[in-house]
Enzyme design. Sequence first.
Site, PDB file in Angstrom:
ATOM      1  N   CYS A  44      28.744  81.120  11.188  1.00 41.23           N
ATOM      2  CA  CYS A  44      28.789  81.688  12.538  1.00 41.23           C
ATOM      3  C   CYS A  44      27.425  82.335  12.834  1.00 41.23           C
ATOM      4  O   CYS A  44      26.830  81.992  14.000  1.00 41.23           O
ATOM      5  CB  CYS A  44      29.746  82.890  12.524  1.00 41.23           C
ATOM      6  N   CYS A  49      27.821  79.900  15.783  1.00 38.06           N
ATOM      7  CA  CYS A  49      28.181  80.842  16.950  1.00 38.06           C
ATOM      8  C   CYS A  49      26.866  81.279  17.563  1.00 38.06           C
ATOM      9  O   CYS A  49      26.526  81.467  18.795  1.00 38.06           O
ATOM     10  CB  CYS A  49      29.303  81.590  16.821  1.00 38.06           C
ATOM     11  N   LYS A  52      23.687  79.319  18.487  1.00 32.45           N
ATOM     12  CA  LYS A  52      24.220  78.642  19.202  1.00 32.45           C
ATOM     13  C   LYS A  52      24.348  79.059  20.731  1.00 32.45           C
ATOM     14  O   LYS A  52      23.711  78.837  21.629  1.00 32.45           O
ATOM     15  CB  LYS A  52      25.690  77.881  19.064  1.00 32.45           C
ATOM     16  N   TYR A 179      34.237  70.530  20.571  1.00 31.56           N
ATOM     17  CA  TYR A 179      33.600  71.845  21.311  1.00 31.56           C
ATOM     18  C   TYR A 179      31.800  71.557  20.847  1.00 31.56           C
ATOM     19  O   TYR A 179      31.142  71.936  21.816  1.00 31.56           O
ATOM     20  CB  TYR A 179      33.792  73.016  20.163  1.00 31.56           C
ATOM     21  N   GLU A 183      29.168  71.352  23.817  1.00 28.49           N
ATOM     22  CA  GLU A 183      28.335  72.328  23.860  1.00 28.49           C
ATOM     23  C   GLU A 183      26.873  72.000  24.053  1.00 28.49           C
ATOM     24  O   GLU A 183      26.332  72.551  24.754  1.00 28.49           O
ATOM     25  CB  GLU A 183      28.692  73.706  23.001  1.00 28.49           C
ATOM     26  N   HIS A 466      36.896  92.537  44.537  1.00 20.76           N
ATOM     27  CA  HIS A 466      36.437  91.856  45.522  1.00 20.76           C
ATOM     28  C   HIS A 466      34.763  92.232  45.555  1.00 20.76           C
ATOM     29  O   HIS A 466      34.725  93.531  45.845  1.00 20.76           O
ATOM     30  CB  HIS A 466      37.234  91.978  46.887  1.00 20.76           C
ATOM     31  N   GLU A 471      38.784  87.335  41.191  1.00 22.28           N
ATOM     32  CA  GLU A 471      40.143  88.004  41.954  1.00 22.28           C
ATOM     33  C   GLU A 471      40.994  86.713  42.120  1.00 22.28           C
ATOM     34  O   GLU A 471      42.239  87.160  42.506  1.00 22.28           O
ATOM     35  CB  GLU A 471      39.576  88.620  42.925  1.00 22.28           C
TER      36      GLU A 471
HETATM   37  P1  NDP Z   1      36.144  68.860  16.950  1.00 23.44           P
HETATM   38  O1  NDP Z   1      37.358  68.624  15.858  1.00 23.44           O
HETATM   39  O2  NDP Z   1      36.385  69.867  18.065  1.00 23.44           O
HETATM   40  O3  NDP Z   1      35.576  67.698  17.516  1.00 23.44           O
HETATM   41  C1  NDP Z   1      35.451  66.734  16.665  1.00 23.44           C
HETATM   42  C2  NDP Z   1      35.177  65.363  17.577  1.00 23.44           C
HETATM   43  O4  NDP Z   1      34.568  64.276  16.949  1.00 23.44           O
HETATM   44  C3  NDP Z   1      36.311  65.016  18.516  1.00 23.44           C
HETATM   45  O5  NDP Z   1      35.888  64.599  19.704  1.00 23.44           O
HETATM   46  C4  NDP Z   1      36.846  63.889  17.725  1.00 23.44           C
HETATM   47  O6  NDP Z   1      37.553  62.803  18.187  1.00 23.44           O
HETATM   48  C5  NDP Z   1      35.411  63.216  17.219  1.00 23.44           C
HETATM   49  N1  NDP Z   1      35.469  62.438  15.946  1.00 23.44           N
HETATM   50  C6  NDP Z   1      36.073  62.758  14.756  1.00 23.44           C
HETATM   51  N2  NDP Z   1      35.947  61.646  13.811  1.00 23.44           N
HETATM   52  C7  NDP Z   1      35.116  60.729  14.553  1.00 23.44           C
HETATM   53  C8  NDP Z   1      34.627  59.459  14.355  1.00 23.44           C
HETATM   54  N3  NDP Z   1      34.952  58.894  12.998  1.00 23.44           N
HETATM   55  N4  NDP Z   1      33.887  58.728  15.072  1.00 23.44           N
HETATM   56  C9  NDP Z   1      33.719  59.138  16.457  1.00 23.44           C
HETATM   57  N5  NDP Z   1      34.437  60.349  16.804  1.00 23.44           N
HETATM   58  C10 NDP Z   1      34.929  61.173  16.169  1.00 23.44           C
HETATM   59  O7  NDP Z   1      35.162  69.415  15.939  1.00 23.44           O
HETATM   60  P2  NDP Z   1      33.739  70.045  16.139  1.00 23.44           P
HETATM   61  O8  NDP Z   1      32.825  69.622  15.077  1.00 23.44           O
HETATM   62  O9  NDP Z   1      33.359  70.078  17.717  1.00 23.44           O
HETATM   63  O10 NDP Z   1      34.106  71.610  16.188  1.00 23.44           O
HETATM   64  C11 NDP Z   1      34.802  72.035  15.000  1.00 23.44           C
HETATM   65  C12 NDP Z   1      35.414  73.219  14.883  1.00 23.44           C
HETATM   66  O11 NDP Z   1      34.550  74.418  15.055  1.00 23.44           O
HETATM   67  C13 NDP Z   1      36.407  73.401  16.356  1.00 23.44           C
HETATM   68  O12 NDP Z   1      37.622  72.764  16.066  1.00 23.44           O
HETATM   69  C14 NDP Z   1      36.423  74.926  16.511  1.00 23.44           C
HETATM   70  O13 NDP Z   1      37.283  75.554  15.751  1.00 23.44           O
HETATM   71  C15 NDP Z   1      35.052  75.388  16.036  1.00 23.44           C
HETATM   72  N6  NDP Z   1      34.138  75.704  16.998  1.00 23.44           N
HETATM   73  C16 NDP Z   1      34.243  76.395  18.047  1.00 23.44           C
HETATM   74  C17 NDP Z   1      33.513  76.724  19.085  1.00 23.44           C
HETATM   75  C18 NDP Z   1      33.739  77.838  20.138  1.00 23.44           C
HETATM   76  O14 NDP Z   1      34.706  78.561  19.822  1.00 23.44           O
HETATM   77  N7  NDP Z   1      33.106  77.825  21.069  1.00 23.44           N
HETATM   78  C19 NDP Z   1      32.108  76.163  18.981  1.00 23.44           C
HETATM   79  C20 NDP Z   1      31.745  75.264  18.051  1.00 23.44           C
HETATM   80  C21 NDP Z   1      32.893  74.920  17.335  1.00 23.44           C
HETATM   81  P3  NDP Z   1      39.025  62.929  18.629  1.00 23.44           P
HETATM   82  O15 NDP Z   1      39.242  63.691  19.880  1.00 23.44           O
HETATM   83  O16 NDP Z   1      39.539  61.422  19.069  1.00 23.44           O
HETATM   84  O17 NDP Z   1      39.558  63.143  17.439  1.00 23.44           O
END
Ligand code: NDP
Length: 483
Positions: A44, A49, A52, A179, A183, A466, A471
């Site tokens: 984080c 976080c 970022k 995410y 982002e 407002h 709102e």
């Molecule tokens: P996520 O699990 O959210 O997303 C991973 C993405 O990669 C998905 O779109 C997935 O597709 C894709 N993917 C996975 N494997 C492959 C592959 N082999 N080939 C192509 N695409 C693939 O993970 P993140 O890394 O984005 O984030 C991890 C965690 O970190 C989040 O779950 C969240 O909990 C936390 N986080 C929170 C944030 C916040 O609160 N703002 C910000 C950043 C991270 P598919 O959907 O098809 O599985």
Amino acid sequence: MTDFDYDLFVIGGGSGGVRAARVAASETGAKVALAEADRYGGTCVIRGCVPKKLMVFASEYGNTVSDAAGYGWTYGEGTFDWSAFQGKLGAELDRLEGIYRKLLSNAGVTSFDARASVSGPNSVTLSTGESFTAKHILIATGGRPVRPEVQNAHLGIVSDDIFNLPELPKSILIVGGGYIASEFACILHGLGVEVTQFYRGAQILRGFDEEARGLISDAMQERGIKLHLGTDIVEMRCATAEDLAGESQGAVPMGTPMHEASVESPQGADGPIWVKATNGETRVFDLVFFATGRKPNTDGIGLQEAGVELGRKGEVIVDEYSRTAVPSIWAIGDATDRVNLTPVAIREGMAFVETAFKDNPTPVDHDLIPSAVFTQPEFGTVGLSEEDAREKGPIEVYSTSFRPMMTSFAGRPDRVLMKLIVCKDTRRVLGCHIVAPGAGEMIQLAGIAIKMGATKEDFDRTVAVHPTMSEEIVTMRNPTRTA
Ligand code: NDP
């Protein structure tokens, strides 16, 4: 008197581990140690976080300046200085890491700058060779980004690397639709990078409310992010001179302008990368960024040998009190792959201290957790999506999308979304989804009402503030649809 060196040994100095160590030591007088192999603050603070969000702020100034012109201000053309930002960012992270270390020492926690592994139900061995016994061991080792199994995947960077780039690339391919991918697509686009995003599924941000996902995806594309849905990488390698020559002759489309690839990647590739997509198109990018998910940091630290059960992704299997199959070993945060969010890890750490040190067994409440995705536009969400709520029973959906005053006056086409999902029988608000500037701030407050069990009529009884965007959340009188 304890027979152990410590009452508690925490492995991992991220948000969850530091909080548990600090609270156990300062509130219960426990003798606590903590080992961290990398920097204090964990994902984080050091590579997630916090940096970022600072990059989100940096990336939004471009629009702020152009909006100001819509309000009558005149400015010269601005440029973004990555190295100036990076220098300040580094200093800020050093400051925060210092605070984390100080919090621990002020609480009387002994810290070790070492990698620790579990060497028995009550023992921990450090990379320094030292061994200690502890009544309780807390695994708070977090997670790490993973690359997909495409050949030469090592040529791509992951989120850990993005903050240390020697310079910003001119072009980047971001793989993933979660995410981190979404982002950083917005952040890097805002900083002037030409961003292409591949997501293998039908729409980014899988699992969230579909209407919100659609609006964010449309807005990202409207701003100039080249989002390719249903698309993945099939091949990648270092670009050759021929590939670069082919690019400049326009032989390879993918819908983005051509440029001279320039950047040295900090990981793997030391030059531009040639990529072939599932749709057969090829293209050269300065950088490829895999945001394809994260994995718990649980291998090679003696967990299974000690009897701790791990799941398929390597997550530590715990009960509702964060206790593992070995009663003296506990685990919290991303290492357990429950809800991978910093405030959740902190809650789990505090609940662990209540249970293990205050004789107050406290299960962790993972229900109705508000969260934000810092895309541009920002997304704040709590509770059930329309799609999930429909599966559970009859609902009313209240939804409105409009151009907010501030940006529409400046001539920007951005739209916001305010949406409530209401249970037809109980009238309780089951979900709230906001896509708008500041949605993360709004959802924190809406989250309180929803956690308290507010009904649609409670929202209606609340007088609107407002003129604001939010709102609308208390003025939507008639359902948009029922299901
Ligand atoms: P996520 O699990 O959210 O997303 C991973 C993405 O990669 C998905 O779109 C997935 O597709 C894709 N993917 C996975 N494997 C492959 C592959 N082999 N080939 C192509 N695409 C693939 O993970 P993140 O890394 O984005 O984030 C991890 C965690 O970190 C989040 O779950 C969240 O909990 C936390 N986080 C929170 C944030 C916040 O609160 N703002 C910000 C950043 C991270 P598919 O959907 O098809 O599985």
